[in-house]
Design an enzyme around this catalytic site. Structure first.
Site, PDB file in Angstrom:
ATOM      1  N   THR A 128     -10.959   3.483  -2.588  1.00  0.00           N
ATOM      2  CA  THR A 128     -11.226   3.893  -3.871  1.00  0.00           C
ATOM      3  C   THR A 128     -11.200   2.475  -4.998  1.00  0.00           C
ATOM      4  O   THR A 128     -10.321   1.795  -4.508  1.00  0.00           O
ATOM      5  CB  THR A 128     -10.221   4.875  -4.754  1.00  0.00           C
ATOM      6  OG1 THR A 128     -10.453   4.728  -6.184  1.00  0.00           O
ATOM      7  CG2 THR A 128      -8.860   4.504  -4.433  1.00  0.00           C
ATOM      8  N   ASP A 129     -11.897   2.476  -6.030  1.00  0.00           N
ATOM      9  CA  ASP A 129     -11.972   1.138  -6.864  1.00  0.00           C
ATOM     10  C   ASP A 129     -10.641   1.447  -7.580  1.00  0.00           C
ATOM     11  O   ASP A 129     -10.315   0.439  -8.075  1.00  0.00           O
ATOM     12  CB  ASP A 129     -13.078   1.230  -7.844  1.00  0.00           C
ATOM     13  CG  ASP A 129     -13.345   2.507  -8.636  1.00  0.00           C
ATOM     14  OD1 ASP A 129     -12.589   3.232  -8.563  1.00  0.00           O
ATOM     15  OD2 ASP A 129     -14.195   2.448  -9.758  1.00  0.00           O
ATOM     16  N   GLU A 130      -9.701   2.580  -7.593  1.00  0.00           N
ATOM     17  CA  GLU A 130      -8.751   2.393  -8.391  1.00  0.00           C
ATOM     18  C   GLU A 130      -7.504   1.347  -7.801  1.00  0.00           C
ATOM     19  O   GLU A 130      -6.611   1.369  -8.398  1.00  0.00           O
ATOM     20  CB  GLU A 130      -8.174   4.011  -8.353  1.00  0.00           C
ATOM     21  CG  GLU A 130      -9.279   4.720  -9.144  1.00  0.00           C
ATOM     22  CD  GLU A 130      -8.673   6.288  -9.394  1.00  0.00           C
ATOM     23  OE1 GLU A 130      -7.380   6.597  -9.631  1.00  0.00           O
ATOM     24  OE2 GLU A 130      -9.632   7.095  -9.552  1.00  0.00           O
ATOM     25  N   LYS A 157      -3.012   4.671  -2.018  1.00  0.00           N
ATOM     26  CA  LYS A 157      -4.391   4.161  -1.176  1.00  0.00           C
ATOM     27  C   LYS A 157      -4.563   2.657  -1.005  1.00  0.00           C
ATOM     28  O   LYS A 157      -5.003   2.443   0.102  1.00  0.00           O
ATOM     29  CB  LYS A 157      -5.777   4.526  -2.348  1.00  0.00           C
ATOM     30  CG  LYS A 157      -5.811   6.093  -2.471  1.00  0.00           C
ATOM     31  CD  LYS A 157      -6.272   6.918  -1.106  1.00  0.00           C
ATOM     32  CE  LYS A 157      -7.530   6.459  -0.606  1.00  0.00           C
ATOM     33  NZ  LYS A 157      -8.169   7.183   0.473  1.00  0.00           N
TER      34      LYS A 157
HETATM   35  P1  NAD Z   1     -10.363  16.194  -1.730  1.00  0.00           P
HETATM   36  O1  NAD Z   1      -9.084  16.271  -2.233  1.00  0.00           O
HETATM   37  O2  NAD Z   1     -11.406  17.083  -2.223  1.00  0.00           O
HETATM   38  O3  NAD Z   1     -10.331  16.573  -0.111  1.00  0.00           O
HETATM   39  C1  NAD Z   1      -9.220  15.799   0.447  1.00  0.00           C
HETATM   40  C2  NAD Z   1      -9.259  16.630   1.775  1.00  0.00           C
HETATM   41  O4  NAD Z   1      -8.254  16.233   2.864  1.00  0.00           O
HETATM   42  C3  NAD Z   1      -8.888  17.998   1.767  1.00  0.00           C
HETATM   43  O5  NAD Z   1     -10.085  19.040   2.648  1.00  0.00           O
HETATM   44  C4  NAD Z   1      -7.685  18.503   2.524  1.00  0.00           C
HETATM   45  O6  NAD Z   1      -7.442  19.609   3.163  1.00  0.00           O
HETATM   46  C5  NAD Z   1      -7.649  17.296   3.334  1.00  0.00           C
HETATM   47  N1  NAD Z   1      -6.314  16.695   3.577  1.00  0.00           N
HETATM   48  C6  NAD Z   1      -5.482  16.388   2.894  1.00  0.00           C
HETATM   49  N2  NAD Z   1      -4.215  15.952   3.526  1.00  0.00           N
HETATM   50  C7  NAD Z   1      -4.272  16.197   4.828  1.00  0.00           C
HETATM   51  C8  NAD Z   1      -3.754  15.944   6.247  1.00  0.00           C
HETATM   52  N3  NAD Z   1      -2.600  15.398   5.881  1.00  0.00           N
HETATM   53  N4  NAD Z   1      -4.543  15.976   7.348  1.00  0.00           N
HETATM   54  C9  NAD Z   1      -5.674  16.124   7.342  1.00  0.00           C
HETATM   55  N5  NAD Z   1      -6.396  16.718   6.191  1.00  0.00           N
HETATM   56  C10 NAD Z   1      -5.733  16.498   4.888  1.00  0.00           C
HETATM   57  O7  NAD Z   1     -10.699  14.524  -1.912  1.00  0.00           O
HETATM   58  P2  NAD Z   1     -12.202  13.908  -2.214  1.00  0.00           P
HETATM   59  O8  NAD Z   1     -12.386  13.813  -3.600  1.00  0.00           O
HETATM   60  O9  NAD Z   1     -13.132  14.521  -1.307  1.00  0.00           O
HETATM   61  O10 NAD Z   1     -11.941  12.467  -1.652  1.00  0.00           O
HETATM   62  C11 NAD Z   1     -11.906  11.991  -0.308  1.00  0.00           C
HETATM   63  C12 NAD Z   1     -11.485  10.507  -0.051  1.00  0.00           C
HETATM   64  O11 NAD Z   1     -12.394   9.971  -0.772  1.00  0.00           O
HETATM   65  C13 NAD Z   1     -10.007  10.469  -0.381  1.00  0.00           C
HETATM   66  O12 NAD Z   1      -9.739   9.552   0.520  1.00  0.00           O
HETATM   67  C14 NAD Z   1     -10.070   9.752  -1.887  1.00  0.00           C
HETATM   68  O13 NAD Z   1      -9.066   8.806  -1.956  1.00  0.00           O
HETATM   69  C15 NAD Z   1     -11.377   9.067  -1.699  1.00  0.00           C
HETATM   70  N6  NAD Z   1     -12.101   8.697  -2.932  1.00  0.00           N
HETATM   71  C16 NAD Z   1     -12.536   9.758  -3.838  1.00  0.00           C
HETATM   72  C17 NAD Z   1     -13.227   9.608  -4.819  1.00  0.00           C
HETATM   73  C18 NAD Z   1     -13.429  10.543  -5.723  1.00  0.00           C
HETATM   74  O14 NAD Z   1     -14.081  10.418  -7.109  1.00  0.00           O
HETATM   75  N7  NAD Z   1     -13.232  12.134  -5.549  1.00  0.00           N
HETATM   76  C19 NAD Z   1     -13.585   8.117  -5.315  1.00  0.00           C
HETATM   77  C20 NAD Z   1     -13.335   7.104  -4.186  1.00  0.00           C
HETATM   78  C21 NAD Z   1     -12.425   7.657  -3.353  1.00  0.00           C
HETATM   79  P1  TYD Z   2     -10.114  12.145 -12.816  1.00  0.00           P
HETATM   80  O1  TYD Z   2     -11.340  12.959 -12.671  1.00  0.00           O
HETATM   81  O2  TYD Z   2      -8.857  12.605 -12.875  1.00  0.00           O
HETATM   82  O3  TYD Z   2     -10.647  10.902 -11.997  1.00  0.00           O
HETATM   83  P2  TYD Z   2      -9.708   9.576 -12.136  1.00  0.00           P
HETATM   84  O4  TYD Z   2      -9.184   9.308 -10.472  1.00  0.00           O
HETATM   85  O5  TYD Z   2     -10.552   8.237 -12.709  1.00  0.00           O
HETATM   86  O6  TYD Z   2      -8.712   9.413 -12.973  1.00  0.00           O
HETATM   87  O7  TYD Z   2     -10.230  11.609 -14.345  1.00  0.00           O
HETATM   88  C1  TYD Z   2     -11.483  11.060 -14.882  1.00  0.00           C
HETATM   89  C2  TYD Z   2     -10.968  10.482 -16.374  1.00  0.00           C
HETATM   90  O8  TYD Z   2     -11.050  11.692 -17.389  1.00  0.00           O
HETATM   91  C3  TYD Z   2      -9.686   9.839 -16.569  1.00  0.00           C
HETATM   92  O9  TYD Z   2      -9.936   8.650 -17.566  1.00  0.00           O
HETATM   93  C4  TYD Z   2      -8.861  11.061 -16.969  1.00  0.00           C
HETATM   94  C5  TYD Z   2      -9.757  11.883 -17.867  1.00  0.00           C
HETATM   95  N1  TYD Z   2      -9.419  13.408 -17.916  1.00  0.00           N
HETATM   96  C6  TYD Z   2      -9.174  14.010 -19.244  1.00  0.00           C
HETATM   97  O10 TYD Z   2      -9.322  13.257 -20.060  1.00  0.00           O
HETATM   98  N2  TYD Z   2      -8.894  15.207 -18.961  1.00  0.00           N
HETATM   99  C7  TYD Z   2      -8.692  15.818 -17.932  1.00  0.00           C
HETATM  100  O11 TYD Z   2      -8.151  17.079 -17.879  1.00  0.00           O
HETATM  101  C8  TYD Z   2      -8.772  15.154 -16.443  1.00  0.00           C
HETATM  102  C9  TYD Z   2      -8.451  15.882 -15.169  1.00  0.00           C
HETATM  103  C10 TYD Z   2      -9.231  13.883 -16.776  1.00  0.00           C
END
Ligand code: NAD
Ligand code: TYD
Length: 356
Positions: A128-130, A157
């Site tokens: 992630t960019d975070e 991460k």
């Molecule tokens: P999510 O929370 O929707 O899904 C995570 C999945 O991982 C779930 O299906 C969960 O059951 C599984 N999981 C958790 N712990 C586990 C374990 N110990 N063993 C096997 N499976 C396990 O997450 P997401 O939003 O789909 O994110 C997926 C990946 O992308 C993550 O690594 C996250 O850090 C990265 N990512 C997410 C975002 C975003 O905006 N959501 C952005 C950049 C990177």
């Molecule tokens: P989020 O979806 O949790 O992603 P990130 O990993 O980027 O924090 O949150 C996106 C943005 O929205 C972040 O600035 C926090 C804000 N936010 C709220 O204002 N209210 C909420 O209930 C949530 C979940 C996020």
């Protein structure tokens, strides 16, 4: 490079399930093995239509379980591992960071060790960019920006990324790291901003904006992110980092007002709540390296993607009702306690900032 048998971890989550849907449409992928623990965020319904697909195997298990990982790597002659499995929500990491260290750090280490022993051709770490921390009003993250994570989630991460880097450096292990900005789209668990706000508004419930709502995120459609991961996996160079973003920066309040407009709901549904601890101010990604080297581009405009996402949540009310139940309700009550609401002068201050 030719990659046929892929072990996808966390494939029942939001992004992993989209990656699997895309891969099963590609003729070059022979088998997709999905290893998922099915935590609160993992949902078999996300891949229900592929349950009996001839090239898809689901295995319920934990990435920290070395025997389980080794068995899958050898049984299915895996050539590539794509690690999505993670605890992924910043707010939960502020409530309890232990599962984040266990899955995101220890789990990645177990996968790296087992994959190295199995001599896989590629290991792709979905990051992630975070990990870069927070930006001021200007500038962008690039691949070389120094790591400075601010939340327990992003710290876990970043730790995983450092392990991946060390395996590549020490052992010549063929690993690639991708780092993406905030994703949106269908099947996202309604704890993150967009699905939480869309589903609350569809139910005429208030939407909790943290602090002033001026924090900025760069939004990318999940399908664009997954096409980027596929491009990095097949055409990326081992040892490299690739960034993905949507070039769509929005403040949280801009997003909130857009959703209110698209859903035809009153601004009275905005509820200002206490700010997130250590809330990162701004994320923005320069993804020109990925565009140049991988021939990748984000294709879904935010206007198109957000409308389709709203439509998806509207049409999938059973999916929403199913996940917004049980433990979710306890989490919601804990996270958005009524006494967290900003009232009187602090709410007025937040509201005035929002239109500054
Ligand atoms: P999510 O929370 O929707 O899904 C995570 C999945 O991982 C779930 O299906 C969960 O059951 C599984 N999981 C958790 N712990 C586990 C374990 N110990 N063993 C096997 N499976 C396990 O997450 P997401 O939003 O789909 O994110 C997926 C990946 O992308 C993550 O690594 C996250 O850090 C990265 N990512 C997410 C975002 C975003 O905006 N959501 C952005 C950049 C990177
Ligand atoms: P989020 O979806 O949790 O992603 P990130 O990993 O980027 O924090 O949150 C996106 C943005 O929205 C972040 O600035 C926090 C804000 N936010 C709220 O204002 N209210 C909420 O209930 C949530 C979940 C996020």
């Amino acid at each position: 490079m030719l990659i046929q048998n892929i072990l996808v971890t966390g494939g029942c989550g939001f992004i992993g399930s989209e990656f699997i849907r895309q891969q099963l449409r590609l003729p070059e992928t022979t088998t997709i093995v999905n290893l998922d623990k099915l935590t609160y965020a993992g949902n078999l319904e996300n891949l229900a239509t592929f349950r009996s697909h001839p090239r898809y195997v689901f295995h319920r298990g934990d990435i920290t379980d070395r025997d389980c990982v080794e068995t899958l790597l050898s049984r299915y002659a895996i050539d590539a591992v794509v690690n999505f499995a993670a605890e992924s929500h910043v707010d939960r990491s502020l409530q309890n960071s232990a599962p984040f260290v266990n899955t995101n750090v220890v789990g990645t280490q177990v996968l790296l060790d087992a994959s190295r022993n199995a001599k896989v051709s590629r290991f792709l770490q979905v990051s992630t960019d975070e990990v870069y921390g927070s930006l001021g009003a200007t500038g962008f993250f690039v691949e070389e920006t120094s790591i400075a994570p601010n939340s327990p989630y992003s710290a876990s991460k970043a730790a995983a990324d450092m392990l991946v880097r060390a395996y590549q450096h020490s052992f010549g292990f063929p690993a690639i790291i991708t780092r993406c900005s905030d994703n949106y789209g269908p099947y996202q668990f309604p704890e993150k901003l967009l699905p939480l706000f869309i589903t609350n508004l569809l139910a005429n419930q208030s939407v909790p904006v943290y602090g002033s709502g001026q924090n900025v995120r760069d939004w990318i459609h999940v399908s664009d992110h997954c096409r980027g991961i596929d491009a990095a996996l097949r055409h990326g160079r081992p040892g490299e980092i690739y960034l993905f973003g949507g070039r769509t920066e929005k403040t949280n309040l801009e997003i909130t007002h857009l959703l209110l407009k698209l859903l035809d709901k009153p601004t009275a549904l905005i509820r200002y709540v206490a700010d997130r601890l250590g809330h990162d101010n701004r994320y923005a990604v320069d993804c020109s390296k990925s565009e140049r080297e991988l021939g990748w581009r984000p294709e879904v405009t935010f206007e198109q993607g957000i409308q389709e996402t709203i439509d998806w949540y509207r049409q999938n009310s059973a999916w929403v009702a199913n996940v917004k139940s049980g433990d979710y309700l306890d989490y919601y009550a804990r996270q958005y306690r009524q006494d967290n609401t900003l009232t009187g002068s602090s709410a007025k201050c937040a509201a005035s900032l929002s239109f500054a």
